[in-house]
Structures are given as C-alpha cells and as structure tokens.
Design a protein around this motif. Sequence first.
Motif, mmCIF file in Angstrom:
data_model
loop_
_atom_site.group_PDB
_atom_site.id
_atom_site.type_symbol
_atom_site.label_atom_id
_atom_site.label_comp_id
_atom_site.label_asym_id
_atom_site.label_seq_id
_atom_site.Cartn_x
_atom_site.Cartn_y
_atom_site.Cartn_z
ATOM 1 N N SER A 121 7.428 12.397 -11.858
ATOM 2 C CA SER A 121 6.098 12.501 -11.251
ATOM 3 C C SER A 121 5.204 11.357 -11.710
ATOM 4 C CB SER A 121 5.475 13.856 -11.621
ATOM 5 O OG SER A 121 4.154 13.947 -11.121
ATOM 6 N N THR A 122 5.291 11.108 -13.036
ATOM 7 C CA THR A 122 4.495 9.980 -13.549
ATOM 8 C C THR A 122 4.933 8.675 -12.894
ATOM 9 O OG1 THR A 122 4.239 11.129 -15.664
ATOM 10 C CG2 THR A 122 3.805 8.765 -15.626
ATOM 11 N N LEU A 123 6.271 8.511 -12.827
ATOM 12 C CA LEU A 123 6.787 7.290 -12.181
ATOM 13 C C LEU A 123 6.384 7.218 -10.712
ATOM 14 C CD1 LEU A 123 8.521 4.744 -12.386
ATOM 15 C CD2 LEU A 123 10.531 6.153 -11.836
ATOM 16 N N LEU A 124 6.439 8.400 -10.048
ATOM 17 C CA LEU A 124 6.063 8.445 -8.621
ATOM 18 C C LEU A 124 4.600 8.084 -8.418
ATOM 19 C CD1 LEU A 124 6.932 9.091 -5.743
ATOM 20 C CD2 LEU A 124 6.316 11.480 -6.159
ATOM 21 N N GLN A 129 0.858 4.163 -6.454
ATOM 22 C CA GLN A 129 -0.234 3.190 -6.584
ATOM 23 C C GLN A 129 0.240 1.800 -6.161
ATOM 24 O OE1 GLN A 129 -1.569 3.527 -10.657
ATOM 25 N NE2 GLN A 129 -2.573 5.530 -10.325
ATOM 26 N N GLU A 130 1.468 1.465 -6.619
ATOM 27 C CA GLU A 130 2.006 0.160 -6.227
ATOM 28 C C GLU A 130 2.259 0.111 -4.719
ATOM 29 O OE1 GLU A 130 5.491 -0.398 -8.529
ATOM 30 O OE2 GLU A 130 4.434 -0.576 -10.456
ATOM 31 N N ALA A 132 0.673 1.791 -2.378
ATOM 32 C CA ALA A 132 -0.604 1.687 -1.655
ATOM 33 C C ALA A 132 -1.047 0.238 -1.560
ATOM 34 C CB ALA A 132 -1.655 2.546 -2.360
ATOM 35 N N THR A 133 -0.870 -0.454 -2.679
ATOM 36 C CA THR A 133 -1.203 -1.893 -2.651
ATOM 37 C C THR A 133 -0.302 -2.634 -1.672
ATOM 38 O OG1 THR A 133 -1.882 -1.747 -4.971
ATOM 39 C CG2 THR A 133 -1.465 -3.944 -4.075
ATOM 40 N N LEU A 134 1.008 -2.268 -1.691
ATOM 41 C CA LEU A 134 1.960 -2.915 -0.780
ATOM 42 C C LEU A 134 1.636 -2.604 0.677
ATOM 43 C CD1 LEU A 134 4.514 -4.600 -0.449
ATOM 44 C CD2 LEU A 134 5.858 -2.494 -0.668
ATOM 45 N N LEU A 135 1.279 -1.341 0.944
ATOM 46 C CA LEU A 135 0.945 -0.957 2.322
ATOM 47 C C LEU A 135 -0.303 -1.683 2.810
ATOM 48 C CD1 LEU A 135 1.636 2.901 2.237
ATOM 49 C CD2 LEU A 135 2.962 1.136 3.431
ATOM 50 N N THR A 136 -1.269 -1.815 1.897
ATOM 51 C CA THR A 136 -2.479 -2.556 2.283
ATOM 52 C C THR A 136 -2.121 -3.993 2.635
ATOM 53 O OG1 THR A 136 -3.799 -1.155 0.822
ATOM 54 C CG2 THR A 136 -4.765 -3.258 1.529
ATOM 55 N N THR A 137 -1.271 -4.562 1.758
ATOM 56 C CA THR A 137 -0.828 -5.941 2.037
ATOM 57 C C THR A 137 -0.045 -6.010 3.337
ATOM 58 O OG1 THR A 137 -0.689 -6.335 -0.356
ATOM 59 C CG2 THR A 137 0.443 -7.896 1.098
#
Length: 661
Positions: A121-124, A129-130, A132-137
């Motif tokens: 869960s922590t890793l997920l 978060q990573e 979301a940044t990728l999707l924004t990009t």
Amino acid sequence: RICLCSPSNASVTMAVNPSRPDRPELASKSSPPVKNVTVTRKLQKVLDITVDDNFRDSLEYLSSFYTQNTAKDRKNLRGLLEQRSLALHEQFLGEFNKVNELFAAVEKDVNDLAEVCNGVSTLLQDTQQEAATLLTTAAVLQSELQDVREKEEQVNTFLQRFQLTAEEKGHLKGDIDDNFFATLSKVHSIHKNCKELLNVNHQQAGIEIMEEMYMYQLSGYERLFKYTHKMCLDLMLGDSPEITPNFTTALDALKERPALWVQCMQELAKGRRTAVVRNFFEALSTGSRPIDAQSQDALRFVGDTFAWVHQSVAEENELMQNFFNHKQGLLEADDDEAELTKGDLLDQIFEGLCKHLKTRIEQVLQATQGTQSSNMVVLFKLENILEFYSQAIPQILGPNAVLSVLLGDLKLQTMKAFFELLKNMSNKLLSDSVTMPADLTAPSLVHDALDKLTMMMETLSTSIIPQEEREAEFSHVLSAIVDPLITVCGLAEAPDTLSKSLFTVNCLYTIQTTLSGYAFTKGKMEKLSKMLEDEVQTYEKEQTNALLLQLGVNKQLQQLAAQPAGMALSLCAETSQTAMAEALQSLYTHCDSNNDSVIPQSERILSLRLQQEANTHVGQALCSAYTSLYDAVHDPGNDYSGPSSIAPNTPATLKALLRLS
C-alpha cells in the motif's frame, strides 16, 4: 438415572426402574409381577416416551458396546459411558489442538500478509504519486501531439491546396492527356486561391506561390498551344475532320489564354477555308452528279450550287459549335484582342469561297440576260432561289458575313436584270398591235404574257416570303404585265363597238381567271373585277341598243321620250298605230323565238356566269322597252283605237316568256 453418550456427543438421560426393566428380557424372571398403581403409572410414562432419531441413535450406539444387561454391567454402565465420553473429549481436544496449531499458523501468515500489504500500500501510494505526475506529463504530451497532428493536417491541406505533388509535376511535362488537363486546372485553381493569402497575413507566401504557379502555367500552356496548333493543322485539312474529346478539351483549356486560343482558332479557320474551297471544286467537277454538268440549265446549276453551299455552311457551323459549347460562342480576349465569335470563324472559312462562287453565278446571270422574254421567268425563279438562301445562310453566318453580302449582291443583280427584261416586255406589249381574233377571245399575245406570269406566280407561291408580304413584293410585277395587257386590248381595232366591248370583256376575264388562284393578287383582282363589271355593263348597254335598232323599236322609244306635252302619240308617224303594232310585234316575236338567249351569239362570252347575267339584264331592258310601248298604247291620252289589238300580249306574258322574276 442413566446418561447415554453417543459418539456424536449426544446424550440421553432416562429413568430406569431397577425393579422393572423397560424391556421384558431385562426383568428378573424370578420377580413376581407387581400389579399396582405405581407400576402402572411408570409403565405408562415409559410408554409415553417419544422416540426420535437422536434417541434411536443413542440406543444403537449403546448396543455397540453394552452387550449384556447384567446388574454389574448396569452398575458399571455410567462409569463406562463417562470413560468413553472422556476418551471422546480427549480425542476431540487432540484434534482441536491440531486445528488450533493450524489457526496459529494461519494467523502468523495473515500477519505476514498484512505486513506485506502495508508495504504494498505504501509502495502503491508512492507509485500513484509518481503515476499522477506521469499522467499529467502524458496529458500535456497528448495535447501537444494533437496540436502537432492538427498542424500537420493543416500543412498537408495547405500543401495539397497550394502545391503540386511530384507526380503532378511530371504530368505537366508528360503527354497531353486527362492527367495533364487535371493538373493544369489545379495550377489555375492554386493561382486563383492565392488571392486569399494576399488578403490575410500571408502575403509573402501568396506572392511566392503565385509566381511558382505562373511559371507552371506558362510552361503548361506553351506545351498545350504547340499540341493544339499541330492538331489544327493535321485535322482541319481533311474533308470530314474527326474531332476527338482530347482536342476539344485542349481548346477549352486554351480559352484561359485568349491570345493563344484566338491564334489556334484562326489557324483552324484557315485549314477549313482551304478544305471548303477544295470540296467546292470537287463538287463542281467530280462525283456521280457534278454540278458543272448542269451548267446549261441556269436554275438547276444555281440551285445545286447554293444547296451545296448551304449544306457546307451547316456542316461547318456544327463543327465550330463543338468549340463554343462552354463559352456560348463568345470569348472576350485580353490584351485588347477583338472579340472572336463563331460567326467570325465561319466568315473567314467561307470568305475564300466567295470569289469563285461570285464568278460562277455571274457567268450564269450574264448567259441568262438578253432580249428573250423567256429569260425573264428564269431570272424571276433565280431571284427566288437567291431570296431563299439570302435568308437561310445569314441566319447561320450573320448578315454582315462576306457570303451573306455576296448573296445580297447577287440577288440585286438578278432583280435588276429581271426588271430590265420586265420593262422591255411591257414596252414591247405597248408597242405591238393586237389583231382581234374572229371569236373575240384573248389573243395569243395575252396568253403568252399570262403564261409567263403564271410561272412566276407559281414560283412565288412556293417561296419563303411570308404570305402577308407577297402581295407587296409582287404588285409591281403584276402592274408591269397586266396593265400593258389591258391597255393593248383596249387599243385593239374592232369592226364595231359591240365587238370591241365583247373582246374587252373576254380579255379581262382571261386575265382575272389567271390571277384568281393566288391570294397575293387580291388587290389587282379587285381592280380587275371592277373593270370587268363596268365593261360588262357597257356591253349590255351596247347589245340592248343594237337589238332595239335591229328590231326597229328605237324610233318609237325616242319619240316616246321626246313626246310633247298634251300631244297624242298616235298623231306622230313614228308612233302611229301601225308603227306601234309592228314594233311591239317585232319585239315580242324576237323574245319568243330567242327565249333561252335574247342576245345573239352570247356563247362568245367566255364566262358562263357573265353570259347568263348579260342575257338577264338585256332581257330586262327589252321587257322595260316593251312595257313602255305597251303603256303608251293603252294610255287614253294617246288616242289609240283598239289597244288590245295593237298590243295583244301583256308585259307579264313577256316576262314569263323570258323567265324573268
């Protein structure tokens, strides 16, 4: 009380009477039967016990190890059951320990799994978060990709609209075919569409593209002109040129360059002009029916010649129409070029024919002119032929075309020659002396002139001149022939006025009969009818006077007209009783002997209607004279004795005799 425990942990507790077992075999055989209320109640209680499946199962389980029903066994039964129950619980506890151990292991695994899940869960969360940044990009890149695609589409559309592909550039340098015309049309459209770029913020691009397209146009139209010019030379010199769709498309495309188009069309006209002149001479001298073979027959020669010309004009007009279908026969040329129409081209084509045609027709006209009056009819027919073609051909070529003007000139020459002969004929008629035939009919001079007039009227009746215009067109011809004939007939020498009058009536009737079959002679017919009516009245008057003189009645009528007032007629010698009786008898006898026709030789009048009318009118005049004499005889003032013996027949009797109403 006994507690029974089954292997399924079910227990059954029931009360057992030691003195009375629940089954017969368990009771003591030595015990005496006890019969009392207590036993009965217990027995009834036992009998009332409900046996269900659990109870039955418990008994069956008990039967598996409780085999003997002795006192000892019954005494030890409780302990035995408790031992078996304990053993069963120990077995259950052992098995449950195993289950417990398994649950402990499962618990440990679950704890380990929960720890792993917490890590995942922590890793997920970190990955989310990573991501979301990728999707924004990715969204930004997708938007940029869409912009790039739209720009690419715009660039492709722009290139497709304002540029030529390598294949299309090759078409402009290849054969003149449909691909060439399509590419040339696209170049023209691009050059035209560049005006849109000049109206926005792309003036430089628009100017550069226009210059590029202009060079392509210049090169394409130069190749197209050379191709079309060569085709004009190759195709148009033939007798029946075959116009291919490729050729007409090339000419249509050249209309975007009016100067080149005009040059090609003029070259085309030159070729057709040469072909038309060549075909004309071939038609004159060759073929199954050469026109020159009819040169001795002016009408046949002129008719066949202009029939060929008219057919040739129609064929050339149809040929030229192929090149004007899309522009309605008119193209306004640039650079101050004159307007070039289909009529201009046809005029150029047939201009070369006019010189040869004029020479041939003028030769025929010169051969036809002369002093012979028969040539007048030929010239009139020639004039009608030329009238037809001078209206038909200008409808195609136009009124100002050289061939149309030539037709008008030839028509005027023919009319001039015709009227010259007509004038000569009129003068000759007036100068000739007419000998009156013995039968007082129209002389041969009148018949000859009327025969020529009939042939001219027959020609006019089949001409293209409108019906309402024919009378005005032909009136001068009628006057030039009919008026001299009437004058000549009036000047003819006659033995007496009666013969002169009868001759004139027959001549007028002959002329009237000749003109009666044609509507365009209506005006002249009305004049002739009036003249004939007057002349018939003159003839009737002369005939009446001649009959009265012949019958000796005129003196009595003159005396009667000149009778002095108050003087009796019987006292005058001319109106004496004897003279009056003879006059009345002579008049009555003549009418009685000629009651069918009171006019001698009335059959000399050519018209049966005029014969009947003349007989009727003269008979009425004779009856009127008889009535005057009869009334005078019966007038008491004239002192005639026995008037009934002098005039035994009444006027009514005479009218009945002559069948007059």
